[in-house]
Design an enzyme around this catalytic site. Structure first.
Site, PDB file in Angstrom:
ATOM      1  N   ASN A  74       7.804 -45.038  33.691  1.00  0.00           N
ATOM      2  CA  ASN A  74       7.274 -45.163  35.047  1.00  0.00           C
ATOM      3  C   ASN A  74       6.000 -46.004  34.984  1.00  0.00           C
ATOM      4  OD1 ASN A  74       6.175 -44.799  37.595  1.00  0.00           O
ATOM      5  ND2 ASN A  74       5.720 -42.623  37.322  1.00  0.00           N
ATOM      6  N   SER A 105       1.619 -37.414  29.733  1.00  0.00           N
ATOM      7  CA  SER A 105       0.998 -37.863  28.475  1.00  0.00           C
ATOM      8  C   SER A 105       1.955 -37.834  27.287  1.00  0.00           C
ATOM      9  CB  SER A 105      -0.269 -37.052  28.176  1.00  0.00           C
ATOM     10  OG  SER A 105      -1.236 -37.251  29.193  1.00  0.00           O
ATOM     11  N   LYS A 152       4.292 -47.017  37.460  1.00  0.00           N
ATOM     12  CA  LYS A 152       3.383 -46.740  38.587  1.00  0.00           C
ATOM     13  C   LYS A 152       2.945 -48.076  39.221  1.00  0.00           C
ATOM     14  CE  LYS A 152       2.228 -42.460  36.303  1.00  0.00           C
ATOM     15  NZ  LYS A 152       1.291 -41.369  36.104  1.00  0.00           N
ATOM     16  N   GLU A 200       1.879 -37.875  42.258  1.00  0.00           N
ATOM     17  CA  GLU A 200       0.916 -38.824  42.849  1.00  0.00           C
ATOM     18  C   GLU A 200       1.294 -39.135  44.295  1.00  0.00           C
ATOM     19  OE1 GLU A 200       1.146 -41.707  39.695  1.00  0.00           O
ATOM     20  OE2 GLU A 200       0.080 -40.317  38.382  1.00  0.00           O
TER      21      GLU A 200
HETATM   22  P1  PGA Z   1       1.609 -40.292  31.917  1.00  0.00           P
HETATM   23  O1  PGA Z   1       2.403 -40.259  33.320  1.00  0.00           O
HETATM   24  O2  PGA Z   1       2.654 -40.404  30.831  1.00  0.00           O
HETATM   25  O3  PGA Z   1       0.725 -41.497  32.010  1.00  0.00           O
HETATM   26  O4  PGA Z   1       0.859 -39.004  31.818  1.00  0.00           O
HETATM   27  C1  PGA Z   1       3.613 -39.554  33.468  1.00  0.00           C
HETATM   28  C2  PGA Z   1       4.079 -39.641  34.906  1.00  0.00           C
HETATM   29  O5  PGA Z   1       3.266 -39.476  35.808  1.00  0.00           O
HETATM   30  O6  PGA Z   1       5.274 -39.890  35.180  1.00  0.00           O
END
Ligand code: PGA
Length: 245
Positions: free
Chosen positions: A10, A207, A12, A98
């Site tokens: 992802n 993470s 984002k 989010e």
């Molecule tokens: P992250 O995001 O691996 O940067 O923690 C995961 C997500 O929000 O899909």
């Protein structure tokens, strides 16, 4: 029942046209041996069109990060599931924390988006997860299973994917322990409303990195990962994919 693992990236709100070369880097990384899993990338909407064909060449499916409940109409700025399918997408993320936070999306809206995805022939990846307050108050499982029940459509388990993403683990460098993640995944499977829960793929997100993926992915109810930050780098995304059991 064997569930095929799924590793999803992802991006984002990250990525410009100069990042389309990511797919070539991934292809080079996977040349030595393809991991036995599905790979899906969720770039920003602006890059979907440029990644469908390169993705096909590398065996990577492409999805949208969100979709509108309606198929078309007066909804300025929104993108429908039908539009994503028309571009060649196979999946769409709905209900990411989010979006729930930034846009006030409710479980009912998330469910409507998941239903829209199914209507368009896409696989929705439905995100659920508790806050740190919820976890510290001992109500993480109750919160997450309530989200599951209210956000997931009535559909065969094989047509949807659930992503368990504890909000306190997203982008923070903190991950749930393998045991805590496994316990929550088992609870999600136990609370799936159909009798086909063994077919339900449940991804862990928050993470995920090359150095913690192996422990998480070796747990029986963790069927893959939804990777944010670490997916921006094709080499670390490939390293995570190579951790599938
Ligand atoms: P992250 O995001 O691996 O940067 O923690 C995961 C997500 O929000 O899909």
């Amino acid at each position: 029942m064997t569930r095929r693992p799924l590793i999803a990236g992802n991006w984002k709100m990250n990525g410009l046209r100069s990042d389309l070369a990511w797919m070539d880097t991934l292809g080079a990384e996977l040349e030595g041996g393809r991991p036995d899993c599905d790979l899906v990338l969720f770039p920003p909407a602006t890059l979907i069109g440029g990644l469908i064909e390169p993705g096909q060449a590398q065996g990577v499916s492409i999805g949208g990060q969100d979709c509108a409940p309606a198929a078309s109409g007066a909804h300025t700025g929104d993108i429908s599931a039908e539009m994503l399918a028309d571009l060649g997408c196979s999946h769409v993320i709905v209900g990411h924390s989010e979006r729930r936070a930034d846009h006030g999306e409710t479980d009912a809206q998330v469910r409507a988006k998941a239903e829209a995805a199914l209507r368009a022939g896409l696989t929705p990846i439905i995100c659920i997860g508790e806050t740190l307050d919820d976890r510290e108050a001992g109500r993480a499982e109750a919160v997450v299973t309530a989200q599951l029940q209210a956000s997931a459509p009535d559909a065969p388990a094989s047509l949807v994917v659930i992503a368990y993403e504890p909000i306190w683990a997203i982008g923070t460098g903190r991950t749930a322990s393998d045991d805590d993640a496994q316990a929550m995944h088992a609870a999600i499977r136990a609370n799936w409303r159909g009798d086909d829960a063994q077919a339900l793929r449940i991804l862990y997100g928050g993470s995920v990195k090359p150095d913690n993926a192996k422990g998480l992915l070796s747990r029986p109810d963790i069927d893959g990962a939804l990777v944010g930050g670490a997916s921006l780098d094709a080499q670390s995304f490939a390293a995570i994919a190579r951790c599938v059991r």
